[in-house]
Write an enzyme that holds these catalytic residues in place. Structure first.
Site, PDB file in Angstrom:
ATOM      1  N   CYS A 185       0.916  -1.075  -0.168  1.00 12.32           N
ATOM      2  CA  CYS A 185       0.055  -0.131   0.029  1.00 12.32           C
ATOM      3  C   CYS A 185       0.707   1.282  -0.037  1.00 12.32           C
ATOM      4  O   CYS A 185       1.008   1.962   0.985  1.00 12.32           O
ATOM      5  CB  CYS A 185      -0.921   0.045   1.230  1.00 12.32           C
ATOM      6  SG  CYS A 185      -2.342   1.272   0.816  1.00 12.32           S
ATOM      7  N   CYS A 235      -5.375   2.009  -5.354  1.00 12.67           N
ATOM      8  CA  CYS A 235      -5.021   2.445  -4.114  1.00 12.67           C
ATOM      9  C   CYS A 235      -5.912   3.631  -4.143  1.00 12.67           C
ATOM     10  O   CYS A 235      -5.972   4.922  -4.515  1.00 12.67           O
ATOM     11  CB  CYS A 235      -3.442   3.265  -4.319  1.00 12.67           C
ATOM     12  SG  CYS A 235      -2.918   4.105  -2.738  1.00 12.67           S
TER      13      CYS A 235
END
Length: 438
Positions: A189, A367
């Site tokens: 991430c 994302c």
């Protein structure tokens, strides 16, 4: 103190308590048609799919952790918008019913003999193997950590032991520097290190402290974000909100007693700079799972060496991989795992029939870049870094609807869809959109 020291070399998967499954710590030799290593998002979702494909009695999952966490929500936990308990379920409750749960840690993988050895001395043999062991956090590679977390003013949204420390540091902020870091390694991430920066800015504005704060983002990268379309929007936000971004700066030491963070300039070896802080958010260096790294399954860098199209191992055709532990050349995110599940399921179904895999993974990843307590830029892209978007709108724009999807919709789909093997496939947001249009 002991918990913080365990952060030194910590293996984090989205970990997992009810369903009628079986568990084992037996020392007897065991054999399964499908053995899944790891009880995170990839491991649990694939074990649910394998149960449907070949029957629960033929599937086992090796996972030592009693709790399973939905880690994407930890950005919001660190900013006080969600609670840590809301991110957790027991492993037993997410383990597919009837599937054997081996409550041990993987110690060794031997693909030449189709066996796995666990830390309790058991040996498990398999016909097929899915490796979903996640990656390794390395706080200990930063001098002064993890022991520095015993001091106030410092946290990290990447660990269950430290995410609430981020929120405490944010609440206690009075004036000075709020510093956020991005390491000189692959990370999972990759948007998370800057999401907490935007949320900190929003919180300090809301509490009337922003005028007394310098918000600083020191990243080892040469760019703010890897995909230009979204990076351009993020740079606009940085300028509008008076945020300081320093590129090619890598955290190498934390002097928590002095509230100092030391960074090296990656473009000028040997040059360092000390930043005083009132708040410090650390994104730790990360690396491949050590069990994989020490096995024949690894590539030269230590990651699981799989075919990027079909997720099958390049040298061992009965071995497959998913998620953060692999060397797939795409961003390591939960959305990527969701996209990979359907592809891997299809690959395995073909292999079982002695047919060639026919569906290719395009590298889809996503994302949701949280930019405030009610807005998100939804970045979606493929292996080539090209936007691969779901919605017929400009996703590089901050939107409230995307925040709602990130904060409220996706957690529900994770627990009740992905982990049950009922959700996923190329473009999970796209699937959500099309369902909503029906």
């Amino acid at each position: 103190m002991a918990a913080l020291h365990r952060l030194g070399q910590c293996h984090f998967t989205r970990i997992a308590i009810s369903h009628f499954h079986t568990s084992s710590r037996a020392f007897a030799k065991q054999h399964y048609k499908m053995l899944v290593l790891g009880g995170g998002s990839g491991g649990i979702s694939m074990s649910a799919r394998m149960k449907r494909m070949m029957g629960a009695e033929n599937v086992a999952v090796v996972e030592p952790s009693e709790m399973h966490y939905y880690q994407p929500i930890w950005t919001l936990v660190g900013a006080g918008a969600k609670t840590l308990i809301s991110s957790s379920r027991s492993t037993a409750s997410v383990m597919p019913s009837g599937v054997k749960w081996v409550k041990s840690k993987v110690q060794e993988i031997n693909p030449d003999t189709n066996t796995v050895r666990t830390d309790d001395g058991s040996e498990i043999s398999y016909e097929y193997l899915i490796v979903a062991l996640g990656l390794q956090l390395h706080f200990e590679k930063i001098k002064g950590l993890p022991e520095g977390f015993e001091h106030p003013k410092i946290g990290s949204n990447y660990s269950v032991q430290t995410v609430e420390k981020t929120w405490k540091a944010l609440q206690d902020f009075k004036e000075g520097n709020a510093v956020f870091t991005f390491p000189n390694t692959p990370v999972k991430c990759a948007g998370a290190p800057q999401k907490i920066m935007y949320l900190t800015d929003a919180f300090l504005r809301k509490t009337g402290k922003r005028d007394k704060a310098n918000i600083i983002y020191n990243t080892s990268l040469p760019v703010l974000f890897g995909i230009k379309k979204y990076a351009d929007s993020l740079w606009d936000i940085v300028k509008q909100r008076d945020l300081q971004v320093n590129l090619r700066q890598n955290l190498i030491e934390v002097r928590a007693d002095k509230k100092e963070a030391v960074f090296e300039n990656l473009d000028k070896p040997g040059e360092t700079k000390v930043f005083e802080y009132e708040m410090l958010h650390v994104t730790p260096p990360m690396g491949p799972n050590l069990v994989i790294k020490g096995s024949p399954l690894a590539d030269e860098a230590g990651w699981l060496d799989i075919n990027k199209d079909h997720l099958q191992h390049k040298r061992y055709p009965n071995v497959f991989g998913i998620g953060d532990c692999t060397n797939l050349p795409t961003a390591k995110t939960g959305a990527a795992v969701a996209a990979q599940t359907a592809i891997l399921n299809r690959t395995i179904s073909k292999i079982l029939k002695n047919e060639k895999p026919d569906k290719k993974y395009d590298g889809y990843t996503s994302c949701p870049l949280v930019t405030s307590y009610n807005t998100v830029i939804l970045a979606e892209f493929d292996y080539n870094g090209q936007p691969l978007e779901t919605f017929p709108i400009n996703q590089a724009k901050e939107r409230r609807t995307m925040y709602h999807m990130k904060a409220d919709v996706m957690p529900h789909l994770y627990w009740h869809g992905l982990l049950r093997g009922l959700w996923g496939g190329p473009g999970p947001y796209r699937k959500l959109f099309h369902l909503g249009m029906k």
